[in-house]
Design an enzyme around this catalytic site. Structure first.
Site, PDB file in Angstrom:
ATOM      1  N   ASP A  52      -0.117  -3.677   3.482  1.00  0.00           N
ATOM      2  CA  ASP A  52       0.584  -2.396   3.554  1.00  0.00           C
ATOM      3  C   ASP A  52      -0.380  -1.255   3.262  1.00  0.00           C
ATOM      4  O   ASP A  52      -0.652  -0.923   2.116  1.00  0.00           O
ATOM      5  CB  ASP A  52       1.746  -2.386   2.540  1.00  0.00           C
ATOM      6  CG  ASP A  52       2.527  -1.071   2.582  1.00  0.00           C
ATOM      7  OD1 ASP A  52       2.326  -0.297   3.543  1.00  0.00           O
ATOM      8  OD2 ASP A  52       3.332  -0.846   1.665  1.00  0.00           O
ATOM      9  N   LYS A  91      -1.701   5.339   2.389  1.00  0.00           N
ATOM     10  CA  LYS A  91      -1.785   5.290   0.932  1.00  0.00           C
ATOM     11  C   LYS A  91      -3.145   5.805   0.469  1.00  0.00           C
ATOM     12  O   LYS A  91      -4.113   5.725   1.210  1.00  0.00           O
ATOM     13  CB  LYS A  91      -1.644   3.833   0.460  1.00  0.00           C
ATOM     14  CG  LYS A  91      -0.246   3.277   0.524  1.00  0.00           C
ATOM     15  CD  LYS A  91      -0.218   1.852  -0.002  1.00  0.00           C
ATOM     16  CE  LYS A  91       1.192   1.280   0.039  1.00  0.00           C
ATOM     17  NZ  LYS A  91       2.163   1.985  -0.796  1.00  0.00           N
ATOM     18  N   ASP A 129       1.728  -7.613  -0.630  1.00  0.00           N
ATOM     19  CA  ASP A 129       3.019  -7.067  -0.207  1.00  0.00           C
ATOM     20  C   ASP A 129       3.864  -8.077   0.574  1.00  0.00           C
ATOM     21  O   ASP A 129       4.935  -7.744   1.078  1.00  0.00           O
ATOM     22  CB  ASP A 129       2.788  -5.783   0.612  1.00  0.00           C
ATOM     23  CG  ASP A 129       3.919  -4.777   0.454  1.00  0.00           C
ATOM     24  OD1 ASP A 129       4.680  -4.883  -0.524  1.00  0.00           O
ATOM     25  OD2 ASP A 129       4.041  -3.891   1.322  1.00  0.00           O
ATOM     26  N   ASP A 157       5.378   4.688   4.954  1.00  0.00           N
ATOM     27  CA  ASP A 157       5.044   3.787   3.849  1.00  0.00           C
ATOM     28  C   ASP A 157       6.293   3.154   3.240  1.00  0.00           C
ATOM     29  O   ASP A 157       6.200   2.239   2.438  1.00  0.00           O
ATOM     30  CB  ASP A 157       4.248   4.571   2.780  1.00  0.00           C
ATOM     31  CG  ASP A 157       3.533   3.651   1.814  1.00  0.00           C
ATOM     32  OD1 ASP A 157       3.455   2.433   2.103  1.00  0.00           O
ATOM     33  OD2 ASP A 157       3.036   4.138   0.776  1.00  0.00           O
ATOM     34  N   ARG A 168      11.827  -1.728   3.639  1.00  0.00           N
ATOM     35  CA  ARG A 168      13.256  -1.643   3.950  1.00  0.00           C
ATOM     36  C   ARG A 168      13.488  -1.674   5.458  1.00  0.00           C
ATOM     37  O   ARG A 168      14.527  -2.138   5.923  1.00  0.00           O
ATOM     38  CB  ARG A 168      13.842  -0.376   3.308  1.00  0.00           C
ATOM     39  CG  ARG A 168      13.199   0.898   3.783  1.00  0.00           C
ATOM     40  CD  ARG A 168      13.467   2.081   2.848  1.00  0.00           C
ATOM     41  NE  ARG A 168      12.585   2.078   1.674  1.00  0.00           N
ATOM     42  CZ  ARG A 168      12.595   3.012   0.735  1.00  0.00           C
ATOM     43  NH1 ARG A 168      13.460   4.013   0.784  1.00  0.00           N
ATOM     44  NH2 ARG A 168      11.767   2.937  -0.290  1.00  0.00           N
TER      45      ARG A 168
HETATM   46  N1  BES Z   1       4.767  -2.041  -0.948  1.00  0.00           N
HETATM   47  C1  BES Z   1       5.091  -0.744  -1.408  1.00  0.00           C
HETATM   48  C2  BES Z   1       5.639  -0.737  -2.815  1.00  0.00           C
HETATM   49  C3  BES Z   1       4.638  -0.998  -3.895  1.00  0.00           C
HETATM   50  C4  BES Z   1       3.732  -0.021  -4.251  1.00  0.00           C
HETATM   51  C5  BES Z   1       4.624  -2.187  -4.561  1.00  0.00           C
HETATM   52  C6  BES Z   1       2.813  -0.267  -5.264  1.00  0.00           C
HETATM   53  C7  BES Z   1       3.730  -2.430  -5.574  1.00  0.00           C
HETATM   54  C8  BES Z   1       2.816  -1.464  -5.915  1.00  0.00           C
HETATM   55  C9  BES Z   1       6.134  -0.097  -0.498  1.00  0.00           C
HETATM   56  O1  BES Z   1       6.049  -0.438   0.826  1.00  0.00           O
HETATM   57  C10 BES Z   1       5.944   1.365  -0.595  1.00  0.00           C
HETATM   58  O2  BES Z   1       4.913   1.823  -0.183  1.00  0.00           O
HETATM   59  N2  BES Z   1       6.913   2.070  -1.125  1.00  0.00           N
HETATM   60  C11 BES Z   1       6.814   3.485  -1.287  1.00  0.00           C
HETATM   61  C12 BES Z   1       8.150   4.087  -0.933  1.00  0.00           C
HETATM   62  C13 BES Z   1       8.123   5.580  -0.837  1.00  0.00           C
HETATM   63  C14 BES Z   1       7.285   6.016   0.345  1.00  0.00           C
HETATM   64  C15 BES Z   1       9.533   6.082  -0.706  1.00  0.00           C
HETATM   65  C16 BES Z   1       6.442   3.760  -2.735  1.00  0.00           C
HETATM   66  O3  BES Z   1       6.929   3.053  -3.622  1.00  0.00           O
HETATM   67  O4  BES Z   1       5.653   4.662  -2.967  1.00  0.00           O
HETATM   68 ZN    ZN Z   2       5.208  -2.259   1.234  1.00  0.00          ZN
HETATM   69 MN    MN Z   3       4.693   0.835   1.870  1.00  0.00          MN
END
Ligand code: BES
Ligand code: ZN
Ligand code: MN
Length: 494
Positions: free
Chosen positions: A270, A277, A288, A347, A351
């Site tokens: 991811d 990111k 991920d 990102d 979901r």
């Molecule tokens: N895989 C990430 C969540 C994550 C981030 C898990 C860091 C473990 C460590 C997920 O896909 C993600 O990027 N989520 C975003 C959502 C946001 C853009 C609403 C997040 O948590 O920043």
């Molecule tokens: Zn993710």
């Molecule tokens: Mn993500």
């Protein structure tokens, strides 16, 4: 590794390592007393003088007089009244690490103190065996040279005062099977994204299907298109790596019994996509796919044990990369459910792939659906790295999962799924948006999923904080396989 369960007198046993458990403020177990007597009371003296009361403290005694064991290893379980499953877990893990670190090839663990240590002897033993075996896990698969490779123990013997009851034998078998499932989850999680692709996850499912006679169907990009999973495809459109949708079915229960469906997030890397990111610790986004890996791990456990339940595993697997073909912020896509989604942040991809799998799950008329996902960074802010997040549209199901997690020393904590939060997902252009702003990020992520999980009892485990460790111990943990295994074992009435 080999395991055995026997009734045997520990004070007479020839073994490289005899392990004794010590509960502070509790009469010593018969096994401890027998070894102490053989040593002329020296064991008790040494333990009193040198063993810290703190849970997980170890005392290694080489060549204890009067005892044929090459060394006696005593572990403190802490105060009896304060003992909780996760403390038992960490104590047993300390033993496992010590055994593995000291190149002990065979160890015999006196389990006499265990039934007294927790109210439910079988659960306690299951937990003990699982944590001990799990602590000896090593990951050397992708090292070029393995010099001075510390050898894992080849043999673990669990010793009882008397012939162990069938119930205890089963519990130990279960503990070993849970650790085996967890090892698969950890291996897949630890593999970097250039080794573990969606195809690798599918191949792993294929080997499981071969080994345990499971039903397997794998869809490639074209197949996913034909299914109509527009949301999943939107995430997959930025990468050259072929996505996979994996369906795995285990039938151990009655033919007509409704299955439990597990859905695992399988993002093998991811990057965030166009909503890229920041660079720091981005390597950890190879983890991920740990939700997907836990589904495969739990299948190994359940199939090994032959649990009398029906289980379905659904894994949407893809990378999330930026490219000229990648989905862009503002794009609107149509999910399998027919609902349209405005992708405001690429990102928030987990979901987007899970929602189509959740819709697909309806066709099984499931008893319940549980999804497992490293879904939100916000979950780490809320619960840190000790506790998984749990959200559900059914409080009875949530309660069963919480109880299972507590018993397994693999805890989760419930966050609310109140209707008020749904408003944060409003979109001006589509049925819903894929992000809900900064407040309550883990809850709005679950709210998003809930829109696709209306047809059945559903729970969501956010394992963003628990699936792996960062820093010096960087690596997959295999969580929440113990929680899920405990839940399924209870569902099976075992
Ligand atoms: N895989 C990430 C969540 C994550 C981030 C898990 C860091 C473990 C460590 C997920 O896909 C993600 O990027 N989520 C975003 C959502 C946001 C853009 C609403 C997040 O948590 O920043
Ligand atoms: Zn993710
Ligand atoms: Mn993500």
């Amino acid at each position: 590794m080999e395991f055995s369960i026997k009734a045997s007198a520990p004070e007479k046993l020839r073994t490289p390592c005899l392990v004794l458990l010590h509960l502070v403020g509790q009469p010593a177990s018969a096994q401890f007393t027998a070894v102490d007597t053989a040593s002329g009371g020296l064991l008790e003296k040494l333990v009193k003088r040198d063993l810290d009361d703190k849970t997980g403290s170890l005392l290694s005694i080489p060549a204890l007089p009067g005892v044929p064991a090459e060394r006696v290893l005593v572990v403190s379980l802490g105060a009896a009244e304060a003992l909780q499953p996760q403390l038992l877990r960490s104590s047993l893990a300390a033993i496992g690490k010590w055994i593995a670190g000291n190149k002990v090839t065979s160890a015999s663990i006196c389990c006499g103190a265990l039934p007294a240590a927790l109210t439910d002897a079988a659960t306690g033993l299951r937990l003990a065996a699982q944590s001990l075996v799990d602590a000896t896990y090593r990951f050397d698969a992708i090292r070029g040279k393995v010099e001075n490779k510390p050898r894992s123990p080849v043999e673990l013997n669990f010793l009882f005062d008397a012939k162990p009851a069938a119930e205890l034998r089963t519990a130990l078998e279960q503990g070993v099977a849970i650790a085996a499932g967890q090892a698969l989850t950890r291996d897949l999680g630890n593999l970097p994204a250039n080794y573990c692709t969606p195809a690798t996850l599918a191949d792993t499912a294929k080997s499981l299907a071969h080994e345990y006679k499971l039903k397997l169907k794998v869809y490639d990009r074209q197949g996913i298109e034909e299914l109509g999973m527009g949301s999943f495809l939107a995430v997959a459109q930025g990468t050259q790596e072929e996505p996979r949708f994996i369906t795995l079915e285990y039938k151990g229960g009655k033919a007509k019994a409704a299955p439990i469906v597990l859905v695992g997030k399988g993002v093998t890397f991811d990057s965030g996509g166009i909503s890229l990111k920041p660079g720091e610790a981005m390597d950890e986004m190879k983890f991920d796919m740990c939700g997907a890996a836990s589904v495969l791990g739990i299948f190994r456990t359940v199939a090994k044990l032959g649990l009398p339940i029906n289980l379905v595993g659904l894994i949407p697997a893809t990378e999330n990369l930026p490219s000229g073909t990648a989905v862009k912020p503002g794009d609107v896509v149509t999910s399998l459910s027919g609902q349209t989604i405005e992708i405001l942040n690429t990102d928030a991809e987990g979901r987007l792939i899970l929602c189509d799998a959740l819709t697909y799950a309806e066709r099984y008329k499931p008893a319940c659906v549980i999804d497992i996902a490293t879904l939100t960074g916000a979950c780490i802010i809320a619960l840190g790295h000790h506790t998984s997040g749990l959200l559900a549209n059914d409080d009875a199901l949530a309660a069963e999962l919480l109880t299972a997690g507590r018993a397994a020393g693999d805890r989760a904590w419930q966050l609310p799924l109140f209707d008020e939060y749904q408003e944060q997902l409003k979109s001006n252009f589509a049925d819903l948006a894929n992000i809900g702003g900064r407040p309550a990020g883990s809850i709005t992520a679950a709210c998003f999923l809930s829109r696709f999980a209306k047809a059945y009892r559903w729970a969501h485990l956010d394992i963003a904080g628990t699936a792996w460790k960062s820093g010096a111990d960087k690596g997959a943990t295999g969580r929440p396989v113990p929680l899920l295994a405990e839940f399924l074992i209870r569902q099976a009435g075992q």
